[in-house]
Design a protein around this motif. Structure first.
Motif, PDB file in Angstrom:
ATOM      1  N   GLY A 263      10.014  -7.123   3.877  1.00 25.44           N
ATOM      2  CA  GLY A 263       9.574  -6.815   5.239  1.00 25.44           C
ATOM      3  C   GLY A 263       8.321  -5.959   5.297  1.00 25.44           C
ATOM      4  O   GLY A 263       7.797  -5.519   4.267  1.00 25.44           O
ATOM      5  N   ARG A 264       7.885  -5.675   6.557  1.00 25.02           N
ATOM      6  CA  ARG A 264       6.601  -5.006   6.755  1.00 25.02           C
ATOM      7  C   ARG A 264       6.621  -3.570   6.231  1.00 25.02           C
ATOM      8  O   ARG A 264       5.661  -3.118   5.622  1.00 25.02           O
ATOM      9  CB  ARG A 264       6.222  -5.003   8.231  1.00 25.02           C
ATOM     10  CG  ARG A 264       4.895  -4.287   8.493  1.00 25.02           C
ATOM     11  CD  ARG A 264       4.346  -4.550   9.863  1.00 25.02           C
ATOM     12  NE  ARG A 264       5.036  -3.793  10.900  1.00 25.02           N
ATOM     13  CZ  ARG A 264       4.615  -3.788  12.171  1.00 25.02           C
ATOM     14  NH1 ARG A 264       3.533  -4.483  12.525  1.00 25.02           N
ATOM     15  NH2 ARG A 264       5.244  -3.076  13.081  1.00 25.02           N
ATOM     16  N   GLU A 265       7.726  -2.874   6.401  1.00 22.93           N
ATOM     17  CA  GLU A 265       7.753  -1.460   5.993  1.00 22.93           C
ATOM     18  C   GLU A 265       7.559  -1.333   4.480  1.00 22.93           C
ATOM     19  O   GLU A 265       6.732  -0.554   4.001  1.00 22.93           O
ATOM     20  CB  GLU A 265       9.079  -0.809   6.405  1.00 22.93           C
ATOM     21  CG  GLU A 265       9.091   0.714   6.206  1.00 22.93           C
ATOM     22  CD  GLU A 265      10.355   1.360   6.790  1.00 22.93           C
ATOM     23  OE1 GLU A 265      11.047   0.693   7.601  1.00 22.93           O
ATOM     24  OE2 GLU A 265      10.648   2.517   6.442  1.00 22.93           O
ATOM     25  N   ALA A 266       8.271  -2.178   3.743  1.00 28.63           N
ATOM     26  CA  ALA A 266       8.140  -2.147   2.264  1.00 28.63           C
ATOM     27  C   ALA A 266       6.748  -2.613   1.855  1.00 28.63           C
ATOM     28  O   ALA A 266       6.145  -2.061   0.918  1.00 28.63           O
ATOM     29  CB  ALA A 266       9.210  -3.035   1.640  1.00 28.63           C
ATOM     30  N   PHE A 267       6.220  -3.590   2.586  1.00 25.77           N
ATOM     31  CA  PHE A 267       4.850  -4.062   2.301  1.00 25.77           C
ATOM     32  C   PHE A 267       3.862  -2.911   2.447  1.00 25.77           C
ATOM     33  O   PHE A 267       3.035  -2.643   1.561  1.00 25.77           O
ATOM     34  CB  PHE A 267       4.496  -5.204   3.267  1.00 25.77           C
ATOM     35  CG  PHE A 267       3.057  -5.626   3.222  1.00 25.77           C
ATOM     36  CD1 PHE A 267       2.133  -5.063   4.103  1.00 25.77           C
ATOM     37  CD2 PHE A 267       2.615  -6.579   2.321  1.00 25.77           C
ATOM     38  CE1 PHE A 267       0.793  -5.440   4.072  1.00 25.77           C
ATOM     39  CE2 PHE A 267       1.280  -6.965   2.278  1.00 25.77           C
ATOM     40  CZ  PHE A 267       0.370  -6.389   3.155  1.00 25.77           C
ATOM     41  N   GLU A 268       3.964  -2.174   3.535  1.00 23.09           N
ATOM     42  CA  GLU A 268       3.011  -1.095   3.791  1.00 23.09           C
ATOM     43  C   GLU A 268       3.193   0.075   2.825  1.00 23.09           C
ATOM     44  O   GLU A 268       2.219   0.744   2.445  1.00 23.09           O
ATOM     45  CB  GLU A 268       3.098  -0.640   5.247  1.00 23.09           C
ATOM     46  CG  GLU A 268       2.605  -1.716   6.218  1.00 23.09           C
ATOM     47  CD  GLU A 268       2.578  -1.265   7.661  1.00 23.09           C
ATOM     48  OE1 GLU A 268       1.982  -1.980   8.495  1.00 23.09           O
ATOM     49  OE2 GLU A 268       3.159  -0.203   7.976  1.00 23.09           O
ATOM     50  N   GLN A 269       4.425   0.302   2.396  1.00 21.79           N
ATOM     51  CA  GLN A 269       4.646   1.359   1.390  1.00 21.79           C
ATOM     52  C   GLN A 269       3.938   0.992   0.080  1.00 21.79           C
ATOM     53  O   GLN A 269       3.258   1.817  -0.530  1.00 21.79           O
ATOM     54  CB  GLN A 269       6.152   1.551   1.144  1.00 21.79           C
ATOM     55  CG  GLN A 269       6.865   2.349   2.226  1.00 21.79           C
ATOM     56  CD  GLN A 269       8.386   2.334   2.049  1.00 21.79           C
ATOM     57  OE1 GLN A 269       8.920   1.691   1.129  1.00 21.79           O
ATOM     58  NE2 GLN A 269       9.087   3.021   2.944  1.00 21.79           N
TER      59      GLN A 269
END
Ligand code: GRF
Length: 206
Positions: free
Chosen positions: A70-76
Protein backbone atom coordinates in the motif's frame (compact mmCIF):
# COMPACT_ATOMS: atom_id res chain seq x y z
CA UNK A 1 20.64 21.86 4.78
CA UNK A 2 22.36 21.34 1.43
CA UNK A 3 25.54 19.36 1.16
CA UNK A 4 28.15 22.00 0.47
CA UNK A 5 28.70 20.69 -3.04
CA UNK A 6 27.20 23.82 -4.55
CA UNK A 7 24.44 21.71 -6.06
CA UNK A 8 21.06 20.55 -4.78
CA UNK A 9 20.84 16.75 -4.68
CA UNK A 10 17.73 15.99 -6.68
CA UNK A 11 15.63 12.85 -7.15
CA UNK A 12 13.36 12.36 -10.18
CA UNK A 13 10.26 10.17 -9.70
CA UNK A 14 8.95 8.46 -12.82
CA UNK A 15 6.33 5.93 -13.98
CA UNK A 16 6.64 5.72 -17.76
CA UNK A 17 8.73 6.51 -20.80
CA UNK A 18 10.83 9.16 -19.06
CA UNK A 19 10.97 11.79 -21.81
CA UNK A 20 10.74 14.52 -19.13
CA UNK A 21 13.56 12.81 -17.20
CA UNK A 22 15.57 12.77 -20.42
CA UNK A 23 14.97 16.49 -20.91
CA UNK A 24 16.34 17.08 -17.40
CA UNK A 25 19.36 14.86 -18.04
CA UNK A 26 20.06 16.62 -21.35
CA UNK A 27 19.89 20.02 -19.62
CA UNK A 28 22.62 19.25 -17.06
CA UNK A 29 25.56 21.65 -17.28
CA UNK A 30 23.64 24.05 -19.51
CA UNK A 31 20.23 25.08 -18.17
CA UNK A 32 20.60 22.99 -15.02
CA UNK A 33 23.74 24.11 -13.15
CA UNK A 34 22.67 24.11 -9.52
CA UNK A 35 21.02 20.69 -9.26
CA UNK A 36 22.66 17.28 -9.33
CA UNK A 37 20.37 14.45 -10.49
CA UNK A 38 21.37 11.94 -7.82
CA UNK A 39 18.56 9.36 -7.96
CA UNK A 40 15.69 8.10 -10.10
CA UNK A 41 12.81 6.19 -8.51
CA UNK A 42 9.95 4.55 -10.42
CA UNK A 43 6.74 3.07 -9.03
CA UNK A 44 6.71 0.73 -12.05
CA UNK A 45 9.56 -1.71 -12.55
CA UNK A 46 9.09 -1.79 -16.32
CA UNK A 47 9.28 1.98 -16.81
CA UNK A 48 11.63 2.81 -19.69
CA UNK A 49 12.64 5.87 -17.65
CA UNK A 50 14.74 3.47 -15.53
CA UNK A 51 16.71 2.52 -18.64
CA UNK A 52 17.33 6.20 -19.35
CA UNK A 53 18.66 6.69 -15.80
CA UNK A 54 20.94 3.64 -16.04
CA UNK A 55 22.28 4.82 -19.41
CA UNK A 56 23.17 8.11 -17.71
CA UNK A 57 24.87 6.29 -14.82
CA UNK A 58 22.37 7.53 -12.25
CA UNK A 59 21.28 5.28 -9.33
CA UNK A 60 17.81 4.05 -10.20
CA UNK A 61 15.33 1.82 -8.43
CA UNK A 62 11.70 0.73 -8.57
CA UNK A 63 9.41 0.63 -5.55
CA UNK A 64 6.09 -1.19 -5.83
CA UNK A 65 3.26 -0.02 -3.60
CA UNK A 66 1.45 -3.25 -4.44
CA UNK A 67 4.39 -5.44 -3.35
CA UNK A 68 4.87 -3.40 -0.18
CA UNK A 69 1.18 -3.49 0.74
CA UNK A 70 0.00 0.00 0.00
CA UNK A 71 0.77 3.71 -0.19
CA UNK A 72 1.99 4.14 3.39
CA UNK A 73 4.62 1.40 3.06
CA UNK A 74 5.55 2.75 -0.37
CA UNK A 75 6.18 6.22 1.03
CA UNK A 76 8.14 4.87 4.00
CA UNK A 77 10.47 3.02 1.59
CA UNK A 78 10.65 6.06 -0.69
CA UNK A 79 11.59 8.30 2.27
CA UNK A 80 14.23 5.79 3.37
CA UNK A 81 15.87 5.76 -0.05
CA UNK A 82 15.66 9.55 -0.38
CA UNK A 83 17.47 9.90 2.96
CA UNK A 84 20.16 7.38 2.02
CA UNK A 85 20.88 9.48 -1.08
CA UNK A 86 20.68 12.76 0.88
CA UNK A 87 18.04 14.11 -1.48
CA UNK A 88 16.96 17.74 -1.04
CA UNK A 89 14.58 18.24 -3.98
CA UNK A 90 12.09 15.91 -5.67
CA UNK A 91 10.87 16.23 -9.28
CA UNK A 92 7.79 14.31 -10.44
CA UNK A 93 8.36 13.64 -14.16
CA UNK A 94 5.53 11.57 -15.55
CA UNK A 95 5.02 10.11 -12.05
CA UNK A 96 1.46 8.80 -11.83
CA UNK A 97 0.98 7.97 -8.14
CA UNK A 98 -0.68 10.46 -5.78
CA UNK A 99 1.51 11.28 -2.77
CA UNK A 100 -0.15 11.53 0.65
CA UNK A 101 -0.75 14.85 2.43
CA UNK A 102 1.74 13.72 5.10
CA UNK A 103 4.46 13.18 2.51
CA UNK A 104 3.81 16.40 0.62
CA UNK A 105 3.76 18.38 3.89
CA UNK A 106 7.09 16.84 4.89
CA UNK A 107 8.48 18.00 1.53
CA UNK A 108 6.69 21.33 1.41
CA UNK A 109 7.97 23.45 -1.51
CA UNK A 110 10.47 20.72 -2.27
CA UNK A 111 8.45 18.69 -4.80
CA UNK A 112 7.91 19.87 -8.40
CA UNK A 113 5.46 18.37 -10.90
CA UNK A 114 4.96 18.82 -14.63
CA UNK A 115 1.32 18.77 -15.73
CA UNK A 116 0.46 18.65 -19.46
CA UNK A 117 -2.17 21.42 -19.40
CA UNK A 118 -2.52 25.06 -18.33
CA UNK A 119 -3.69 24.61 -14.73
CA UNK A 120 -6.49 25.20 -13.61
CA UNK A 121 -7.69 23.70 -16.90
CA UNK A 122 -7.85 19.94 -17.31
CA UNK A 123 -6.18 19.06 -14.03
CA UNK A 124 -6.84 17.21 -10.81
CA UNK A 125 -7.91 13.64 -10.17
CA UNK A 126 -8.17 11.45 -13.33
CA UNK A 127 -6.47 14.09 -15.53
CA UNK A 128 -3.15 12.48 -16.49
CA UNK A 129 -1.31 11.40 -19.63
CA UNK A 130 -3.48 11.20 -22.75
CA UNK A 131 -6.71 11.83 -20.78
CA UNK A 132 -5.63 15.46 -20.40
CA UNK A 133 -5.33 15.95 -24.16
CA UNK A 134 -8.54 14.02 -24.86
CA UNK A 135 -10.37 16.45 -22.56
CA UNK A 136 -8.75 19.50 -24.19
CA UNK A 137 -9.76 18.31 -27.67
CA UNK A 138 -13.27 17.41 -26.48
CA UNK A 139 -13.69 20.93 -25.02
CA UNK A 140 -12.41 22.45 -28.25
CA UNK A 141 -9.76 24.72 -26.73
CA UNK A 142 -7.49 26.44 -29.28
CA UNK A 143 -4.61 26.79 -26.85
CA UNK A 144 -3.32 24.37 -24.26
CA UNK A 145 0.16 23.90 -22.80
CA UNK A 146 2.01 22.72 -19.70
CA UNK A 147 2.47 23.82 -16.12
CA UNK A 148 5.18 23.24 -13.54
CA UNK A 149 3.92 23.61 -9.98
CA UNK A 150 4.89 22.79 -6.42
CA UNK A 151 3.12 19.69 -5.14
CA UNK A 152 0.82 19.93 -2.14
CA UNK A 153 -2.01 17.79 -0.78
CA UNK A 154 -4.37 18.77 -3.62
CA UNK A 155 -3.68 16.93 -6.90
CA UNK A 156 -2.25 19.60 -9.28
CA UNK A 157 -3.25 22.19 -6.66
CA UNK A 158 0.12 23.57 -5.57
CA UNK A 159 1.64 26.99 -6.33
CA UNK A 160 2.23 27.47 -10.07
CA UNK A 161 5.86 28.13 -11.02
CA UNK A 162 5.96 28.17 -14.84
CA UNK A 163 3.52 27.78 -17.74
CA UNK A 164 3.91 27.69 -21.51
CA UNK A 165 1.13 27.81 -24.11
CA UNK A 166 0.93 25.48 -27.10
CA UNK A 167 -1.42 25.83 -30.10
CA UNK A 168 -4.03 23.15 -30.73
CA UNK A 169 -4.19 22.32 -34.47
CA UNK A 170 -7.40 21.42 -36.36
CA UNK A 171 -6.44 17.82 -37.09
CA UNK A 172 -4.87 17.07 -33.73
CA UNK A 173 -5.39 13.71 -32.12
CA UNK A 174 -4.64 13.21 -28.42
CA UNK A 175 -1.32 11.67 -29.46
CA UNK A 176 -0.23 14.50 -31.79
CA UNK A 177 -1.27 17.10 -29.22
CA UNK A 178 0.56 15.28 -26.40
CA UNK A 179 3.72 15.15 -28.47
CA UNK A 180 3.56 18.87 -29.29
CA UNK A 181 2.91 19.79 -25.65
CA UNK A 182 5.91 17.65 -24.61
CA UNK A 183 8.24 19.08 -27.27
CA UNK A 184 7.16 22.72 -27.08
CA UNK A 185 6.38 23.03 -23.37
CA UNK A 186 7.13 20.19 -20.94
CA UNK A 187 10.70 19.48 -22.00
CA UNK A 188 11.47 23.23 -21.89
CA UNK A 189 9.70 24.15 -18.66
CA UNK A 190 10.82 21.34 -16.38
CA UNK A 191 14.60 21.88 -16.67
CA UNK A 192 14.04 25.63 -16.24
CA UNK A 193 11.97 25.05 -13.11
CA UNK A 194 14.51 22.63 -11.61
CA UNK A 195 17.29 25.20 -12.09
CA UNK A 196 15.23 28.08 -10.72
CA UNK A 197 14.17 26.21 -7.57
CA UNK A 198 17.63 24.70 -6.97
CA UNK A 199 19.38 28.05 -7.39
CA UNK A 200 16.82 29.58 -5.04
CA UNK A 201 17.47 26.91 -2.42
CA UNK A 202 21.21 27.56 -2.56
CA UNK A 203 20.68 31.32 -2.33
CA UNK A 204 18.31 31.01 0.63
CA UNK A 205 18.84 27.69 2.41
CA UNK A 206 16.18 28.46 5.07
C1 GRF B 1 3.39 12.94 -20.31
O1 GRF B 1 2.08 13.08 -20.82
C2 GRF B 1 3.62 14.01 -19.29
O2 GRF B 1 2.90 15.17 -19.61
C3 GRF B 1 3.03 13.45 -18.06
O3 GRF B 1 3.36 12.06 -18.10
C4 GRF B 1 3.46 11.65 -19.50
C5 GRF B 1 4.68 10.84 -19.76
O4 GRF B 1 5.79 11.60 -19.40
N1 GRF B 1 3.55 14.16 -16.93
P1 GRF B 1 7.28 10.96 -19.51
O5 GRF B 1 7.56 10.72 -20.99
O6 GRF B 1 7.28 9.66 -18.74
O7 GRF B 1 8.18 12.00 -18.93
Amino acid sequence: MLNGSGKVRTAVLVSGGGTNLQAILNARGEIIRHAEISLVVSNRSKAYALERAKAAGIPATAISAKALGGREAFEQELQRILEIHKIELIVLAGFLAILSPDFTRRWDHRILNIHPALIPSFCGKDYYGLHVHEAALARGVKVTGATVHFVNEIPDGGEILLQKAVEVLPNDTPETLQRRVMEQAEWILLPQAVETVAAGMLADPS
